[in-house]
Design an enzyme around this catalytic site. Structure first.
Site, PDB file in Angstrom:
ATOM      1  N   GLY A  76       2.159   2.331   5.384  1.00 47.51           N
ATOM      2  CA  GLY A  76       3.198   1.343   5.683  1.00 47.51           C
ATOM      3  C   GLY A  76       4.090   1.806   6.825  1.00 47.51           C
TER       4      GLY A  76
ATOM      5  N   CYS B 169       1.838   0.744  -8.335  1.00 46.78           N
ATOM      6  CA  CYS B 169       3.010   1.230  -7.600  1.00 46.78           C
ATOM      7  C   CYS B 169       4.212   1.359  -8.531  1.00 46.78           C
ATOM      8  CB  CYS B 169       3.325   0.300  -6.441  1.00 46.78           C
ATOM      9  SG  CYS B 169       3.482  -1.428  -6.926  1.00 46.78           S
TER      10      CYS B 169
ATOM     11  N   GLU C 169       5.606  -3.416   0.810  1.00 51.09           N
ATOM     12  CA  GLU C 169       5.756  -3.043  -0.598  1.00 51.09           C
ATOM     13  C   GLU C 169       4.976  -1.754  -0.761  1.00 51.09           C
ATOM     14  OE1 GLU C 169       5.488  -2.195  -3.970  1.00 51.09           O
ATOM     15  OE2 GLU C 169       4.244  -3.937  -4.475  1.00 51.09           O
TER      16      GLU C 169
ATOM     17  N   GLY D 102       0.838  -1.199   0.000  1.00 47.73           N
ATOM     18  CA  GLY D 102       0.000   0.000   0.000  1.00 47.73           C
ATOM     19  C   GLY D 102       0.869   1.244   0.000  1.00 47.73           C
ATOM     20  N   SER D 103       0.319   2.317   0.541  1.00 46.83           N
ATOM     21  CA  SER D 103       1.033   3.599   0.484  1.00 46.83           C
ATOM     22  C   SER D 103       2.173   3.634   1.497  1.00 46.83           C
ATOM     23  CB  SER D 103       0.052   4.733   0.775  1.00 46.83           C
ATOM     24  OG  SER D 103      -0.441   4.593   2.092  1.00 46.83           O
ATOM     25  N   THR D 104       3.155   4.483   1.223  1.00 42.62           N
ATOM     26  CA  THR D 104       4.275   4.637   2.150  1.00 42.62           C
ATOM     27  C   THR D 104       3.783   5.185   3.487  1.00 42.62           C
ATOM     28  OG1 THR D 104       5.901   4.846   0.397  1.00 42.62           O
ATOM     29  CG2 THR D 104       6.478   5.856   2.499  1.00 42.62           C
TER      30      THR D 104
HETATM   31  P1  ADP Z   1      -4.607   3.871  -0.516  1.00 40.21           P
HETATM   32  O1  ADP Z   1      -4.701   5.237   0.090  1.00 40.21           O
HETATM   33  O2  ADP Z   1      -4.077   3.858  -1.876  1.00 40.21           O
HETATM   34  O3  ADP Z   1      -5.858   3.055  -0.360  1.00 40.21           O
HETATM   35  P2  ADP Z   1      -3.450   2.670   1.795  1.00 40.21           P
HETATM   36  O4  ADP Z   1      -2.028   2.478   2.147  1.00 40.21           O
HETATM   37  O5  ADP Z   1      -4.273   3.537   2.667  1.00 40.21           O
HETATM   38  O6  ADP Z   1      -3.458   3.137   0.299  1.00 40.21           O
HETATM   39  O7  ADP Z   1      -4.188   1.259   1.683  1.00 40.21           O
HETATM   40  C1  ADP Z   1      -3.551   0.028   1.544  1.00 40.21           C
HETATM   41  C2  ADP Z   1      -4.148  -0.927   2.550  1.00 40.21           C
HETATM   42  O8  ADP Z   1      -3.881  -0.444   3.856  1.00 40.21           O
HETATM   43  C3  ADP Z   1      -5.677  -1.063   2.471  1.00 40.21           C
HETATM   44  O9  ADP Z   1      -6.039  -2.407   2.706  1.00 40.21           O
HETATM   45  C4  ADP Z   1      -6.141  -0.185   3.592  1.00 40.21           C
HETATM   46  O10 ADP Z   1      -7.423  -0.530   4.090  1.00 40.21           O
HETATM   47  C5  ADP Z   1      -5.066  -0.458   4.609  1.00 40.21           C
HETATM   48  N1  ADP Z   1      -4.987   0.490   5.716  1.00 40.21           N
HETATM   49  C6  ADP Z   1      -5.136   1.826   5.696  1.00 40.21           C
HETATM   50  N2  ADP Z   1      -4.981   2.334   6.944  1.00 40.21           N
HETATM   51  C7  ADP Z   1      -4.727   1.284   7.780  1.00 40.21           C
HETATM   52  C8  ADP Z   1      -4.488   1.131   9.190  1.00 40.21           C
HETATM   53  N3  ADP Z   1      -4.465   2.182  10.018  1.00 40.21           N
HETATM   54  N4  ADP Z   1      -4.272  -0.129   9.666  1.00 40.21           N
HETATM   55  C9  ADP Z   1      -4.282  -1.188   8.846  1.00 40.21           C
HETATM   56  N5  ADP Z   1      -4.505  -1.113   7.522  1.00 40.21           N
HETATM   57  C10 ADP Z   1      -4.720   0.103   6.990  1.00 40.21           C
END
Ligand code: ADP
Length: 485
Positions: free
Chosen positions: A241, A292, A258, A236-238
Site C-alpha cells: 500500500g 486484517c 485498507e 492489502g499489506s502496508t
Molecule cells: P500479500 O503479501 O498478503 O499478498 P499484498 O499487499 O502483496 O499482500 O497483496 C495485496 C494485493 O496487492 C494483491 O492483489 C497483489 O497482487 C497486489 N500487489 C502486490 N504488489 C503490487 C504492485 N507492485 N502493484 C500493484 N499491486 C500489487
C-alpha cells in the site's frame, strides 16, 4: 487453454464484457493451498492487457455515469440473487482456491449479497448542496462519478474484499478495472465478471485482469500511470500500500488504502471469561488468522490472567487443523508455502529470544497450528510486524492506562477489541484507543454499511456504503450568475 474449472468460473480475462485470453495466451497455475494440486490454468495478463482493460473502462464511463439510479440499483439487486444461486460452488471454490474453511466460506457467502443490496441503495444516496452566496449567484455542489477506478484486492476473505473493492465505485457510476490477487484470481475476481454480466451490467463497466505470482507490478503500473484511472482502491499489506500510495502521489491520484494491523484485544477482570475465551479464539484464529482485523495481541488484566490464559490455551490446543473442505476444520492451510515459512520462522525466532509457547507452535502439513505465545521480546520481529497467521501473543496489564498504552504502542491502527461489563471503562478505554474500528464485547465488527478503515499505518479513507460517497465521487461546484442575465 481451458476456460472453465470444475467449479465453472471462467479462467480468462474479463474485458469489455467478454472473456478473452491474455496476450500471447499466457497462463499460470492456480493451486489449491491444501493439496497443492492445480485447480485451474488462469490467464496471466501483461501491462498491455491491463491497458486494454483501462481503455474498455474509459469507453464505458460516459454512458454508465449517466445511467439512471434505478438501473444501477436493479443490477446490484440482481447480482446479489445471482451470487446466492451459486452458493455451493462459491463456498467450495473458496476452500479450493484460498484454503477457506466451510464456516468462514459460508460467512463470506452470506455477507456479500447483503453488501450488494446495501450498495444498491447507494445509487440514490449522493445528494447535492445549495450554497449561500453574497454575489447573488445561485451556487451548487453536485457529486459526479470520477471516471475509472482501479481496484486491487487481496486473497484473504477473497469474496468479501474483492466485492467491497468494486461495489461502491460501480454503483455510484464509475467504471472499474479489478486486479485480484494472484492467490484468488477466480473467486476473488473473474467470478464478478460472470455475476455482473448475468445481472445486466453493460460491457466495459467492470473489467477483471488476473496475473500470476509476482507479476502484479505491470498491471499496477498501468493503473497508476493511466490518466483515465482517477482513484485507486487498495486492500492489502502496508508495504504494498505504501509503495502504491507513493507512486500514486507522484500522479496526484487519490487512493483509498485498507492495510495491515497489529490488533489488540483487551480483557478486563470483570469480563465474562467463558465468553471472552471463545471470542478470543474466534477473533485470533478465524481463517487461520489471515484477516486484517485478526486479534494478534491479547492484553489481559493481571488479576485474572492466570485463569484466562489457562482456559484460552486449552481451547486453542483443541482447534482442529486440516482439510478446509471438512466442515469441522477450524484451521485450514495458510495461503502458500512462503506464508507458512514466514510464520514458522517468526515464531521460532521469538522462541529462541525467550518467548514461551502456551499452545501450538508448529506447522502441520500446509497448516500452522493455532498458537499462543507469551513473553515475546519487544525487539523481536514477531513483536513488531504483522504476522499473517494463527498466532497471538499474550501480555498482562495492571491499570487501564497501561492497557491503552500497550494497545496503542504500534504504528498500526486498524481494529481493537475490548471485553468488559463495566460501562465506565468501556467509554474511557474505547475513547483512548487509536484505532479506526473498536469492537466492544464483540469480535464481529464488520457490517455492510460500517465506516471500515484504519488510522496511522493501517490506511487512508473509509470503505463501506455511504462513506464511499466522499471517496468515489467528485464534489463539483457550479455557480450560476444573477437570474436577470
Ligand atoms: P500479500 O503479501 O498478503 O499478498 P499484498 O499487499 O502483496 O499482500 O497483496 C495485496 C494485493 O496487492 C494483491 O492483489 C497483489 O497482487 C497486489 N500487489 C502486490 N504488489 C503490487 C504492485 N507492485 N502493484 C500493484 N499491486 C500489487
Amino acid at each position: 487453454m481451458s476456460t472453465q474449472t470444475e467449479t465453472g468460473i471462467d479462467t480468462r480475462l474479463f474485458i469489455g464484457g467478454a472473456f478473452a485470453e491474455a496476450e500471447g495466451g499466457r497462463t499460470f497455475e492456480n493451486r489449491d493451498p491444501w493439496s497443492g494440486d492445480v485447480v485451474s490454468d488462469v490467464a496471466n495478463a501483461s501491462g498491455a492487457d491491463a491497458k486494454r482493460a483501462v481503455e474498455a473502462a474509459a469507453e464505458a464511463f460516459p454512458e454508465w455515469s449517466r445511467t439512471p439510479p434505478a438501473v444501477r440499483q436493479g443490477i446490484f439487486l440482481k447480482a446479489a440473487d445471482v451470487l446466492e444461486s451459486r452458493q455451493d460452488e462459491v463456498v467450495s471454490m473458496l476452500a479450493r482456491e484460498t484454503g477457506c474453511t466451510f464456516g468462514f466460506g459460508m460467512f463470506q457467502m452470506h455477507f456479500v449479497p447483503g453488501l450488494f443490496r446495501q450498495a444498491a441503495a447507494l445509487a440514490y444516496a449522493p445528494l447535492g448542496e445549495v450554497i449561500p452566496s453574497d454575489t447573488g449567484a445561485f451556487a451548487m455542489g453536485i457529486r459526479r462519478p470520477v471516471g475509472v477506478v482501479g481496484a486491487i484486492a487481496p486473497w484473504n476473505a477473497a469474496l468479501i474484499l474483492s466485492a467491497r473493492s468494486i461495489a461502491a465505485p460501480l454503483v455510484l457510476g464509475n467504471t472499474v478495472v479489478l486486479k485480484p490477487s494472484e492467490w484468488s484470481p477466480q473467486v476473488g475476481g473473474l467470478l464478478w465478471g460472470e455475476v455482473f454480466a448475468e445481472a445486466g451490467l453493460p460491457p466495459g463497466v467492470l473489467n477483471v485482469v488476473t496475473h500470476g505470482p509476482g507479476e502484479a507490478q505491470a498491471i499496477g503500473d498501468e493503473l497508476i500511470e493511466s490518466p483515465h484511472v482517477r482513484r485507486l482502491n487498495f486492500t492489502g499489506s502496508t508495504a504494498t500500500g505504501r509503495k502504491l500510495a507513493e507512486a500514486a502521489g507522484r500522479r496526484l491520484k487519490r487512493v483509498v488504502l485498507e492495510l495491515g494491523g497489529y490488533n489488540p484485544l483487551i480483557v478486563l477482570a470483570d469480563a465474562d471469561l467463558e465468553y471472552a475465551v471463545n471470542a478470543t479464539t474466534f477473533g485470533a484464529f478465524l481463517h487461520q488468522g489471515q484477516i486484517c482485523m485478526s486479534a494478534r495481541r491479547i492484553i489481559v488484566e493481571r488479576s485474572i490472567a492466570d485463569e484466562f490464559v489457562a482456559r484460552l490455551a486449552e481451547k486453542t490446543s483443541g482447534l482442529k487443523a486440516g482439510d478446509p473442505s471438512e466442515h469441522d476444520t477450524i484451521i485450514g492451510p495458510l495461503i502458500n508455502p512462503d506464508a507458512l515459512a514466514t510464520v514458522q520462522s517468526r515464531v521460532d525466532a521469538a522462541v529462541s529470544a525467550g518467548a514461551k509457547i502456551l499452545a501450538g507452535g508448529r506447522a502441520e502439513g500446509p497448516c500452522f497450528q493455532a498458537t499462543l505465545l507469551a513473553d515475546v521480546p519487544a525487539d523481536s520481529e514477531f513483536a513488531n510486524e504483522e504476522t499473517f497467521g494463527p498466532v497471538a501473543a499474550l501480555q498482562r496489564f495492571a491499570t487501564e492506562e497501561e492497557a491503552v498504552r500497550i494497545a496503542n504502542d504500534t504504528p498500526y491502527g486498524l481494529s481493537a477489541y475490548l471485553y468488559t461489563r463495566d460501562v465506565g471503562r468501556i467509554w474511557r478505554i474505547a475513547d483512548g484507543l487509536d484505532y479506526g474500528i473498536v469492537g466492544i464485547n464483540t469480535g464481529f465488527v464488520s457490517t455492510e454499511v460500517a465506516p471500515f478503515g484504519g488510522m496511522k499505518e493501517s490506511g487512508i479513507g473509509r470503505e463501506g456504503s455511504r462513506y464511499g460517497i466522499d471517496e468515489w465521487l467528485e464534489l463539483k461546484y457550479l455557480a450560476m450568475g444573477g437570474i436577470d442575465r
